[in-house]
Design a protein around this motif. Sequence first.
Motif, mmCIF file in Angstrom:
data_model
loop_
_atom_site.group_PDB
_atom_site.id
_atom_site.type_symbol
_atom_site.label_atom_id
_atom_site.label_comp_id
_atom_site.label_asym_id
_atom_site.label_seq_id
_atom_site.Cartn_x
_atom_site.Cartn_y
_atom_site.Cartn_z
ATOM 1 N N THR A 87 37.209 32.848 42.513
ATOM 2 C CA THR A 87 35.906 33.245 43.018
ATOM 3 C C THR A 87 36.029 34.516 43.846
ATOM 4 O O THR A 87 36.966 34.665 44.632
ATOM 5 C CB THR A 87 35.307 32.135 43.893
ATOM 6 N N GLY A 88 35.102 35.444 43.637
ATOM 7 C CA GLY A 88 35.100 36.675 44.421
ATOM 8 C C GLY A 88 35.792 37.833 43.738
ATOM 9 O O GLY A 88 35.745 38.959 44.229
ATOM 10 N N GLU A 89 36.449 37.595 42.590
ATOM 11 C CA GLU A 89 37.121 38.682 41.894
ATOM 12 C C GLU A 89 36.116 39.522 41.113
ATOM 13 O O GLU A 89 35.055 39.035 40.713
ATOM 14 C CB GLU A 89 38.180 38.131 40.941
ATOM 15 N N SER A 90 36.445 40.769 40.886
ATOM 16 C CA SER A 90 35.555 41.658 40.150
ATOM 17 C C SER A 90 35.520 41.260 38.679
ATOM 18 O O SER A 90 36.425 40.587 38.165
ATOM 19 C CB SER A 90 36.031 43.104 40.279
ATOM 20 N N VAL A 91 34.476 41.699 38.017
ATOM 21 C CA VAL A 91 34.319 41.391 36.600
ATOM 22 C C VAL A 91 35.491 41.951 35.793
ATOM 23 O O VAL A 91 36.035 41.294 34.911
ATOM 24 C CB VAL A 91 32.988 41.964 36.064
ATOM 25 N N LYS A 92 35.912 43.176 36.109
ATOM 26 C CA LYS A 92 37.006 43.779 35.331
ATOM 27 C C LYS A 92 38.324 43.041 35.560
ATOM 28 O O LYS A 92 39.147 42.937 34.649
ATOM 29 C CB LYS A 92 37.156 45.263 35.664
ATOM 30 N N THR A 93 38.518 42.475 36.754
ATOM 31 C CA THR A 93 39.730 41.693 37.015
ATOM 32 C C THR A 93 39.711 40.399 36.217
ATOM 33 O O THR A 93 40.720 40.002 35.603
ATOM 34 C CB THR A 93 39.852 41.376 38.509
ATOM 35 N N VAL A 94 38.555 39.724 36.197
ATOM 36 C CA VAL A 94 38.422 38.470 35.454
ATOM 37 C C VAL A 94 38.658 38.706 33.969
ATOM 38 O O VAL A 94 39.401 37.968 33.312
ATOM 39 C CB VAL A 94 37.031 37.849 35.693
ATOM 40 N N PHE A 95 38.044 39.759 33.423
ATOM 41 C CA PHE A 95 38.226 40.039 32.003
ATOM 42 C C PHE A 95 39.662 40.439 31.688
ATOM 43 O O PHE A 95 40.180 40.136 30.614
ATOM 44 C CB PHE A 95 37.248 41.124 31.545
#
Length: 249
Positions: A87-95
């Motif tokens: 939770t709290g991670e950026s979209v680009k990090t998650v992808f």
Amino acid sequence: MAAPEGYNALGKIGISYKGDYDSNTTYERLDAVEHNGSTYLAIKDAPDGAPRDDKVNWIYLAKGFSGDIGDSEITFTEAENRENINTGESVKTVFGKIKKFFADLTAPAFAQMITTKEDLLATKATGYVPDAKAVADAYTELNGKLNQDTDLTLVNCVSWSSDNTISKIGNRVFVTLGVQITSEQSSGSLIIAHIARTYYPKTAYVRASAAGGTNGDNHMLYIDKSNGAVILNLSTERYYSASFSYLAN
């Protein structure tokens, strides 16, 4: 407008919103425009190219999306290691993390699972992955059959004074029998044991002599190649022993 005498022109000191970006319009420093759902601020006169957050011509004034978020482009880099998303991670990090997981997946991850030992033994096609329990059940069943097949199983008799063993070295099989006949039959041919297929003789019948009773009289004993039956031509004696070897297939 010229500055009054004795004053210097300060130039533009506030943000000027110019609406939607137009490639045919010449923009100045501190002009703000809307482009693809985000608001950009020119940080130099006559900025080069369309608005983007390059920190040279334009910067984000307010980042947003145009229309449906599903149409927005996402730029990301594959993660170096497999790690859970947080939770709290950026979209680009998650992808980036998701791409790493997919990149490391191999064909078995998408194969159909075999969940029973029956299906495991019956399936011949590729593209299937066995469930651990199906493998364990099949191994248990197979191991039980192997243990059963390696026995020399007595029939119509019980063990007497010696061990009843069968072993194989190369193609030669060694057999030792010491049995007490429990069947009511007192003459003729009687099946006294069965052997596993791996010990079946090479020839049609293996013949050997079995000593009977206290007199030690010899009686004919042979093994049937077709079914592994050990057959004894017995008399009124109830106790017999034999030790012999033969060639197997």
